[in-house]
Design a protein around this motif. Structure first.
Motif, mmCIF file in Angstrom:
data_model
loop_
_atom_site.group_PDB
_atom_site.id
_atom_site.type_symbol
_atom_site.label_atom_id
_atom_site.label_comp_id
_atom_site.label_asym_id
_atom_site.label_seq_id
_atom_site.Cartn_x
_atom_site.Cartn_y
_atom_site.Cartn_z
ATOM 1 N N GLN A 90 10.883 23.559 -19.635
ATOM 2 C CA GLN A 90 10.950 24.557 -18.576
ATOM 3 C C GLN A 90 12.230 25.384 -18.695
ATOM 4 N N ALA A 91 13.338 24.720 -19.058
ATOM 5 C CA ALA A 91 14.598 25.437 -19.254
ATOM 6 C C ALA A 91 14.514 26.348 -20.481
ATOM 7 N N ILE A 92 13.925 25.847 -21.555
ATOM 8 C CA ILE A 92 13.743 26.656 -22.765
ATOM 9 C C ILE A 92 12.930 27.906 -22.461
ATOM 10 N N ASP A 93 11.871 27.748 -21.671
ATOM 11 C CA ASP A 93 10.964 28.860 -21.388
ATOM 12 C C ASP A 93 11.632 29.978 -20.592
ATOM 13 N N ARG A 94 12.780 29.697 -19.970
ATOM 14 C CA ARG A 94 13.484 30.736 -19.208
ATOM 15 C C ARG A 94 14.384 31.580 -20.102
ATOM 16 N N GLN A 95 14.496 31.210 -21.382
ATOM 17 C CA GLN A 95 15.314 31.966 -22.334
ATOM 18 C C GLN A 95 14.403 32.479 -23.443
ATOM 19 N N PRO A 96 14.126 33.770 -23.467
ATOM 20 C CA PRO A 96 13.119 34.329 -24.396
ATOM 21 C C PRO A 96 13.299 33.912 -25.848
ATOM 22 N N ALA B 134 14.901 31.285 -27.107
ATOM 23 C CA ALA B 134 14.639 29.858 -27.246
ATOM 24 C C ALA B 134 13.139 29.569 -27.140
ATOM 25 N N LYS B 135 12.469 30.258 -26.213
ATOM 26 C CA LYS B 135 11.029 30.037 -26.041
ATOM 27 C C LYS B 135 10.262 30.420 -27.300
ATOM 28 N N THR B 136 10.689 31.513 -27.952
ATOM 29 C CA THR B 136 10.029 31.945 -29.183
ATOM 30 C C THR B 136 10.218 30.920 -30.294
ATOM 31 N N GLU B 137 11.424 30.381 -30.405
ATOM 32 C CA GLU B 137 11.725 29.456 -31.499
ATOM 33 C C GLU B 137 11.242 28.038 -31.222
ATOM 34 N N ILE B 138 11.184 27.652 -29.947
ATOM 35 C CA ILE B 138 10.740 26.292 -29.606
ATOM 36 C C ILE B 138 9.704 26.393 -28.492
ATOM 37 N N PRO B 139 8.469 26.754 -28.819
ATOM 38 C CA PRO B 139 7.429 26.881 -27.793
ATOM 39 C C PRO B 139 6.943 25.541 -27.253
ATOM 40 N N ASP B 140 7.174 24.450 -28.017
ATOM 41 C CA ASP B 140 6.703 23.126 -27.580
ATOM 42 C C ASP B 140 7.666 22.083 -28.132
ATOM 43 N N ILE B 141 8.646 21.692 -27.332
ATOM 44 C CA ILE B 141 9.684 20.772 -27.802
ATOM 45 C C ILE B 141 9.100 19.408 -28.169
ATOM 46 N N ASP C 269 22.818 17.065 2.894
ATOM 47 C CA ASP C 269 21.565 16.525 2.362
ATOM 48 C C ASP C 269 20.574 17.634 2.047
ATOM 49 N N GLY C 270 19.969 17.560 0.878
ATOM 50 C CA GLY C 270 18.965 18.530 0.461
ATOM 51 C C GLY C 270 19.521 19.772 -0.194
ATOM 52 N N ARG C 271 20.841 19.865 -0.302
ATOM 53 C CA ARG C 271 21.442 21.052 -0.909
ATOM 54 C C ARG C 271 21.083 21.143 -2.393
ATOM 55 N N VAL C 272 20.855 22.354 -2.866
ATOM 56 C CA VAL C 272 20.611 22.604 -4.288
ATOM 57 C C VAL C 272 21.729 23.515 -4.800
ATOM 58 N N ILE C 273 22.455 23.039 -5.793
ATOM 59 C CA ILE C 273 23.528 23.796 -6.431
ATOM 60 C C ILE C 273 23.019 24.279 -7.779
ATOM 61 N N ILE C 274 23.282 25.524 -8.122
ATOM 62 C CA ILE C 274 22.821 26.084 -9.385
ATOM 63 C C ILE C 274 23.966 26.041 -10.402
ATOM 64 N N SER C 275 23.737 25.363 -11.500
ATOM 65 C CA SER C 275 24.694 25.330 -12.608
ATOM 66 C C SER C 275 24.247 26.340 -13.669
ATOM 67 N N GLU C 276 25.194 26.994 -14.295
ATOM 68 C CA GLU C 276 24.847 27.980 -15.318
ATOM 69 C C GLU C 276 24.270 27.287 -16.549
ATOM 70 N N LEU C 277 23.092 27.705 -16.966
ATOM 71 C CA LEU C 277 22.463 27.138 -18.154
ATOM 72 C C LEU C 277 22.976 27.865 -19.386
ATOM 73 N N PRO C 278 23.587 27.157 -20.325
ATOM 74 C CA PRO C 278 24.084 27.837 -21.527
ATOM 75 C C PRO C 278 22.939 28.286 -22.424
ATOM 76 N N ASP C 279 23.258 29.149 -23.364
ATOM 77 C CA ASP C 279 22.272 29.569 -24.356
ATOM 78 C C ASP C 279 21.885 28.348 -25.184
ATOM 79 N N LEU C 280 20.657 27.902 -25.028
ATOM 80 C CA LEU C 280 20.237 26.645 -25.644
ATOM 81 C C LEU C 280 20.130 26.720 -27.161
#
Length: 493
Positions: free
Chosen positions: A249-255, A257-264, A471-482
């Motif tokens: 799911q993380a790979i699919d958010r980076q075009p 990465a998604k092209t190079e690894i469509p199915d990990i 409780d229930g808080r969601v923090i967003i961490s920056e996803l590096p270029d995979l």
């Protein structure tokens, strides 16, 4: 050659009545001295260096004595509470080194709420030293070794090492989490505190959960990240597979990465099949510049993956490794081999690490489930040390009562990363479900080592410590270029 990770997780308890603060002064205990503590960043602060002694094995009246060391950072707040004890992961990590190298700023931030203690647990860091054992067993080197033979060699290596440590005067029965909790009880008395706040990560959370059962009202609050439950030392292979769904799911958010690894998952299975059919002999220069060879088998790839899925940065390296191997290229593997393979192929153990994990153990039902799942899972059981090590000396393994979940009213904060490949988010939630006053925070796209990244993690911990509801808080961490972040990791190291 031994693979190592590239990137370093009974009693019904009631909420104790409020007590007067008994910490937060700069006063020295009898076994402390004032120091200037210098972090790796060059920052300095006033602190106290202390120690206390404990029996190595409390069940043995003739036990030798261990000296446990710590650094105490005095509280800075106006109304300091109970001492905050940092419990390092591993098992085998050093709390003092963590304060110096990785989390100095967070240690300083926690001083608002009480004295902060960077503890070196028994057998770690500056506390009583334990000797590493290198056995006569080898993991194969340039020879083809089956999985079964590999496990047998691990078992024989442990037998040798147990005899080696006993000959050195080490009571191997003293290295388990129950003894570690008893050390915390002794530390509380040493500090003159009625309660402790426990703050830990990975194995440190495992220790904190055990302390909730053994210490009850002596625990004020618990703050943990990347939790490992008392029955979760050996991870479920099926949950490793579900982790790779989140990776996709993380790979699919980076075009790109998604092209190079469509199915990990398909990519990993292809590589495993190729290496099973035709292992690859690699050549590389070790850290001393000596040219070496190693027969890279399917098991080695699975073990490498197990060591690289802790956080997004090393995960990026893993994705590149599989992508190249799928194309029959192993240049990256040759580059990182010196970091993953030892200078020889002797099987070696650090006593604190292996004995603590063996002691926590795996129940019969869970062991059966793990073996069944491992038959079809991506990484089989290579995320863990072999379960067979628990059978070498059954007296070392704690019973089922130890592995029962704690049930408690102690206020607890759990922080979990969605891309944690060591302690999976669903397992973490299970580990703390017996805490009536738990608060759970999700850090999206963070991995196992999520403290201080992003900064909102520190702010959230501070809010919890001030009594606020997070409780229930969601923090967003920056996803590096995979597809590139792993290269930066190699440069950094």
């Amino acid at each position: 050659m031994k693979l190592t990770a590239l990137y370093f997780p009974i009693l019904l308890l009631f909420l104790p009545a409020p007590v007067a603060a008994d910490s937060g002064s700069g006063n020295l205990t009898e076994q402390e001295k004032a120091i200037i503590f210098k972090a790796a960043s060059g920052e300095t602060t006033d602190a106290f260096e202390g120690h206390f002694t404990v029996p190595e094995n409390r069940a043995n009246p003739d036990s030798r004595t261990l000296t446990l060391r710590y650094v105490r950072f005095p509280a800075t707040g106006n109304k300091p509470g109970s001492p905050i004890i940092y419990l390092a992961g591993g098992p085998g990590g050093s709390g003092i080194r963590t304060a110096r190298v990785r989390r100095f700023a967070l240690f300083m931030a926690m001083r608002e709420f009480g004295d902060v203690i960077a503890l070196d647990q028994r057998g770690t860091g500056a506390s009583t030293y334990m000797t590493k054992c290198s056995s006569s067993q080898t993991s194969g080197g340039t020879d083809l070794v089956s999985d079964e033979d590999y496990r047998k060699r691990q078992v024989e290596a442990l037998r040798e090492c147990l005899a080696f440590w006993i000959d050195k005067g080490i009571d191997v029965r003293g290295y388990n989490t129950v003894e570690n909790v008893a050390d915390l009880q002794d530390l509380r008395q040493h500090l003159g505190a009625s309660q402790l706040t426990l703050w830990g990560i990975s194995y440190g959370s495992h220790l904190a959960l055990a302390a909730a059962k053994q210490m009850g009202g002596e625990i004020d609050k618990i703050v943990i990240a990347s939790a490992e439950g008392l029955d979760q030392t050996i991870k479920l292979p099926a949950r490793t597979d579900r982790y790779f769904d989140r990776v996709q799911q993380a790979i699919d958010r980076q075009p790109k990465a998604k092209t190079e690894i469509p199915d990990i998952k398909a990519l990993m299975r292809r590589v495993h099949t190729k290496l099973e059919q035709a292992p690859v002999m690699i050549q590389y220069l070790d850290k001393e510049g000596v040219e070496r060879k190693y027969l890279w088998q399917r098991r080695d790839m699975q073990s490498a993956a197990s060591g690289l899925i802790s956080d997004p940065m090393p995960l990026s390296l893993l994705l590149q490794l599989y992508r190249e191997a799928d194309q029959g290229q192993y240049e990256l593997l040759q580059r990182i081999a010196p970091r993953m393979l030892g200078r020889d192929d002797q099987i070696a153990f650090w006593p604190m690490s292996v004995l603590m994990d063996i002691a926590s153990g795996t129940g019969a039902d869970r062991r059966t489930l793990i073996r069944r799942q491992a038959r079809t899972s991506l990484l089989a059981t290579y995320l863990n040390q072999p379960m067979e090590l628990e059978d070498v000396e059954s007296a070392l393994v704690l019973g089922e009562d130890f592995r029962k979940q704690p049930v408690s009213d102690i206020p607890l904060l759990l922080l979990s990363g969605t891309l944690d490949g060591r302690t999976y988010i669903e397992s973490q939630h299970e580990a703390v479900r017996g805490f009536a006053n738990r608060q759970q925070v999700t850090v999206k796209d963070a991995g196992h080592n999520l403290f201080m990244s992003p900064p909102e993690v520190t702010l959230t911990i501070q809010e919890f410590m001030r009594g606020k509801n997070v409780d229930g808080r969601v923090i967003i961490s920056e996803l590096p270029d995979l597809m590139t972040a792993g290269n930066r990791l190699l440069q950094q190291r």
